[in-house]
Motif scaffolding. Structure first.
Motif, PDB file in Angstrom:
ATOM      1  N   VAL A 126       1.315  -1.620   0.051  1.00  0.00           N
ATOM      2  CA  VAL A 126      -0.115   0.557   0.047  1.00  0.00           C
ATOM      3  C   VAL A 126       0.655   1.729  -0.156  1.00  0.00           C
TER       4      VAL A 126
ATOM      5  N   SER B 238       3.525  -0.335   4.777  1.00  0.00           N
ATOM      6  CA  SER B 238       2.470  -0.615   4.366  1.00  0.00           C
ATOM      7  C   SER B 238       2.006  -1.669   3.647  1.00  0.00           C
TER       8      SER B 238
ATOM      9  N   ALA C 153      -4.157  -5.093   8.128  1.00  0.00           N
ATOM     10  CA  ALA C 153      -3.262  -3.834   7.572  1.00  0.00           C
ATOM     11  C   ALA C 153      -2.274  -3.746   8.887  1.00  0.00           C
TER      12      ALA C 153
ATOM     13  N   ASN D 105       1.381  -2.266   9.090  1.00  0.00           N
ATOM     14  CA  ASN D 105       2.347  -0.345   8.891  1.00  0.00           C
ATOM     15  C   ASN D 105       3.252  -0.452   9.785  1.00  0.00           C
TER      16      ASN D 105
HETATM   17  C1  NAG Z   1      -1.660   1.771   7.805  1.00  0.00           C
HETATM   18  O1  NAG Z   1      -1.208   2.445   6.690  1.00  0.00           O
HETATM   19  C2  NAG Z   1      -2.237   3.130   5.909  1.00  0.00           C
HETATM   20  C3  NAG Z   1      -1.704   4.254   4.773  1.00  0.00           C
HETATM   21  O2  NAG Z   1      -0.518   4.076   5.010  1.00  0.00           O
HETATM   22  C4  NAG Z   1      -2.751   3.755   6.457  1.00  0.00           C
HETATM   23  O3  NAG Z   1      -4.618   4.128   6.199  1.00  0.00           O
HETATM   24  C5  NAG Z   1      -3.556   3.061   7.304  1.00  0.00           C
HETATM   25  O4  NAG Z   1      -3.999   3.437   8.662  1.00  0.00           O
HETATM   26  C6  NAG Z   1      -2.235   2.021   8.852  1.00  0.00           C
HETATM   27  N1  NAG Z   1      -3.049   1.224   9.252  1.00  0.00           N
HETATM   28  C7  NAG Z   1      -2.478   1.669  10.904  1.00  0.00           C
HETATM   29  C8  NAG Z   1      -2.990   0.298  11.269  1.00  0.00           C
HETATM   30  O5  NAG Z   1      -1.845   1.967  11.831  1.00  0.00           O
END
Ligand code: NAG
Ligand code: NAG
Ligand code: NAG
Ligand code: NAG
Ligand code: NAG
Length: 777
Positions: free
Chosen positions: A66, A116, A131, A133
């Protein structure tokens, strides 16, 4: 100055989007969840890693990268071009490694990298999107040249001395090349085997799967293996794949050239019979090797050469670095495999780092090596202690990717859960991630085979067939073991308890009781026999109870006295197979009744009579007598008197009618001859059982006689003739008994006074005739 903002719009991202981007629709539809258990992320010095354990279905899992521009499915070809490697091991373990310079990673000044990903995976049958990150900042400064030999690509990055102008022009070019077909000054020229190929434009190179990227301080070049512009050459006998690109730009008054060379050992790995996996790479892949700075390790941990050598081996021979990994080295990924037998193999993630050119070049190599299949025998152990009366069988050395699914005991399937059976299955954890199962099966479990070994012992045999399941592919494997044990056998023992009216026998059911049956004499104890003879039998799942009332067939009597008599009942324990008598359960109980008559088979009448009717008050029964006045009682007490005499003595009258012989006598009290109250005692024998009486003049009846005591108030028709025979006084003698169960069936005729009945005696020398009023004891 070149700002970070400029970098954020780095052409590499755009290029990736343009050339490789495939926007995933699925993840847009499913709500993302944060990193679950079983997934963990790690920043390493030269790559970022996501490890997914086997609770996820690796075969159906996939990753998406992502970034601000979209979501990109990481396919095999996309991964090799963009700096991602996904490894799925046979054990179900999955790992994603991403280069810091991978396409969708946000790079801030080559210092801070933000990754990501979406992980789309099934667990327990339900699909989810997670998700993931992470931001990583490697501590180790970038070397002037960094070479990465990943499993699916080669990557080289060099410190870039390019001016901002050049950079801007390159950026401009890339932006243009992405969006237009205009030409640029930047060209790439590949060299193969010293031969320079014709230059091509960067856009041509991109089209052929090569990625060039300019970061804040570095120029990055990445290519999948086996591209048309790379070649394999032998270096010191080791195959090495080499890609050599020269990037150049003709500026207004000078030429900028950047040499990008990646060389990676593509040795396949071998194994030695003595249990080592071997990997080789040339020592001097780049000029001026510095072997002291070599690091090697399994998984992501890199160790000094000497530390690694404690567990494995690393040698440099003839300019070749040879890494030897023992099969069982910690850090290997073990996997069980079934093909008839149970096998195992190990997979290793080998990481190797070499520094060359006075540490100006750092090479990182990552390879996955697997051992050949090797037998993995399971351990079966007979831990039975016979005294515990159960089999204890241990199945051990079960690898952690194998679990017990079910087992069969002599062919009887025992499925999970194993609770609530009489069995007990215990799981123990062994060292080296193995485990074992202890199975306890009582000798009397219905599944166990029992057979007589000899006259005194029983052999218990058990064949166990374990069904084990190899994860994650659910392949089944069977392991069998046979055990047996000998135990002594004892015939069952019944409890016997006296009551006022009989004897109660009780037997707790035991599994081996089927080896025996019970009989009274020769007659097997069954509910039919019980009904026929007046025994009361009850049999439930726990115990058998048999109540034998006194005077039923099977009793023997002894010691008839004024107080009562002893009744004995014997139950024989016979072997089911041979009917041979093995033991007996005999119980003798005292019974107290006011009147008893016994007519023995050897011709003796024994009478306990209550003379209350005929004895004047104040006079004791000791002065009573039979028809022959010289025959007095052998014992007397108050109104009771005990007589015992040969049938045809003491003035007995003998009468024959209807094939029966009657011996009749009377009990008198002195002076009661003229009273109308009399006690008549009589023994009756079937005539056909008395043939010896006529042939040998000896009383010996085949059958017991039946007796009666008759109290009568009727005046006698005539005074009884007195016998004149004189006899000596008789000694009281208990009737003898013998041990057959033959004899006439017992009929219980209505008593003449409502309180007398005839009862068959075991084997029947005697009949007792009893007044049913137990004495107080
Ligand atoms: C991870 O990164 C994405 C895009 O940068 C963001 O939309 C998302 O909220 C993030 N998720 C977490 C769990 O930090
Ligand atoms: C999956 O199922 C197993 C048992 O069926 C359970 O122990 C485990 O917690 C479940 N995992 C998840 C993530 O729901
Ligand atoms: C085992 O038996 C107990 C009580 O006897 C019962 O509560 C439990 O549900 C049973 N378990 C199984 C798996 O049948
Ligand atoms: C198992 O152990 C028992 C008890 O020690 C022993 O009697 C028996 O012979 C052993 N062997 C087998 C094969 O069952
Ligand atoms: C009593 O019942 C058990 C089973 O509950 C059976 O095995 C046994 O043969 C029975 N005994 C008699 C004497 O009927």
């Amino acid at each position: 100055m070149c700002s970070l903002q400029a970098h954020r719009h780095s052409p590499a991202h755009m290029a990736c989007f343009f050339y490789f981007g495939v926007v995933s629709l699925l993840s847009a539809l499913v709500t993302c969840q944060p990193a679950p258990d079983g997934v963990h992320m790690e920043c390493h010095e030269r790559y970022f890693m996501i490890a997914v354990d086997r609770s996820f279905d690796a075969a159906q899992a996939h990753f998406e990268a992502v970034d601000r521009t979209g979501v990109y499915v990481i396919t095999e070809s996309h991964a090799a071009k963009c700096g991602y490697s996904i490894t799925v091991l046979p054990s179900g373990y999955m790992e994603l490694r991403a280069s810091y310079f991978s396409c969708h990673t946000a790079n801030q000044g080559d210092q801070v990298f933000t990754f990501s990903f979406n992980l789309l995976a099934k667990r327990n049958g339900s699909e989810a999107v997670y998700a993931l990150n992470e931001t990583c900042s490697p501590l180790l400064a970038w070397s002037p040249r960094e070479v990465t030999c990943e499993v699916n690509y080669m990557e080289v990055s060099v410190r870039s001395e390019l001016s901002c102008t050049a950079r801007t022009q390159m950026d401009d070019w890339n932006l243009k090349s992405a969006h237009s077909s205009s030409t640029s000054d930047w060209q790439v020229m590949f060299q193969m085997h010293e031969e320079q190929l014709a230059p091509m434009s960067l856009s041509d190179a991109h089209g052929r799967g090569y990625v060039f990227e300019l970061t804040d301080g570095r120029l990055v070049f990445r290519t999948p293996y086996e591209q048309p512009h790379s070649f394999v050459t032998m270096v010191n006998g080791v195959p090495v794949e080499v890609v050599h690109a020269t990037l150049f730009s003709r500026q207004s008054w000078f030429v900028v050239m950047v040499d990008l060379l990646a060389a990676c050992s593509v040795y396949e790995g071998t194994f030695e019979d003595n249990g080592y996996v071997v990997y080789e790479t040339p020592e001097a892949l780049y000029p001026s090797p510095d072997v002291t700075a070599m690091l090697v390790g399994l998984n992501s941990e890199l160790l000094e050469r000497s530390v690694f050598a404690e567990k494995g081996a690393i040698e440099i021979k003839k300019d070749i670095v040879q890494v030897r990994i023992p099969f069982h080295m910690e850090g290997g990924h073990r996997k069980s495999f079934v093909s008839g037998q149970l096998y195992e193999f190990y997979t290793f993630h080998l990481h190797l780092e070499q520094l060359f050119e006075k540490k100006a070049t750092r090479l990182r190599l990552h390879r996955i090596l697997a051992t050949p299949l090797r037998r993995h025998p399971l351990l079966t152990q007979n831990q039975t202690v016979v005294e515990e009366h159960m089999f204890t069988v241990y199945l051990g050395n079960v690898p952690d990717d194998v679990e017990l699914l079910s087992f069969q005991l002599n062919g009887h399937e025992m499925p999970q859960p194993f609770a609530n059976t009489s069995l007990y299955v215990e799981t123990t954890v062994q060292a080296n991630n193995e485990h074992g199962y202890t199975l306890n099966v009582p000798f009397d479990d219905p599944a166990i085979m029992q057979e007589f070994w000899d006259i005194q012992s029983v052999k218990h045999s058990l064949d166990i067939s374990y069904t084990l399941r190899v994860l994650p592919e659910n392949k089944l494997y069977c392991q069998t073991v046979s055990v047996s044990a000998l135990t002594d056998v004892y015939p069952p023992v019944m409890d016997a308890v006296c009551s006022e009216t009989g004897i109660t026998f009780r037997l707790d059911h035991r599994p081996l009781n089927f080896l025996w049956f019970f009989s009274v004499g020769s007659d097997m104890v069954t509910s039919e026999l019980a009904a026929q003879r007046g025994y009361r039998m009850s049999n439930d799942s726990r115990s058998l109870q048999l109540i034998v009332p006194v005077f039923t067939q099977g009793f023997q009597y002894a010691e008839i006295t004024l107080k009562g008599f002893l009744g004995t009942f014997e139950i024989l324990v016979r072997e089911t197979e041979t009917s041979a008598v093995q033991s007996s359960i005999t119980k003798t109980c005292p019974f107290a009744f006011s009147e008893v008559i016994a007519c023995s088979m050897d011709g003796r009448m024994t009478v306990l009579a209550d003379l209350a009717f005929i004895t004047p008050s104040g006079v004791t029964s000791s002065t009573s007598n039979l028809l022959d006045v010289y025959c007095g009682p052998t014992e007397a007490d108050g109104t009771k008197a005990l007589f015992s005499f040969p049938l045809n003595s003491c003035g007995s009258e003998v009468k024959i009618d209807n094939n029966k012989v009657h011996y009749r006598n009377e009990i008198f009290y002195n002076g009661s001859e003229h009273s109308n109250e009399r006690v008549v005692v009589q023994c009756t024998y079937p005539l056909d059982g008395l043939h010896r009486l006529f042939s040998m003049h000896k009383f010996e009846s085949d059958n017991p006689g039946s007796g009666s005591i008759i109290h009568s108030k009727q005046p006698t028709a005539a005074p009884h003739p007195r016998t004149i025979q004189t006899t000596t006084r008789l000694q009281a003698r208990a009737p003898t008994t013998s041990r057959t169960s033959r004899g006439p069936d017992v009929k219980l005729p209505a008593s003449q006074h409502g309180n007398v009945r005839y009862i068959k005696v075991l084997r029947g020398k005697s009949y007792l005739d009893v007044r049913q009023s137990p004495l107080e004891r």
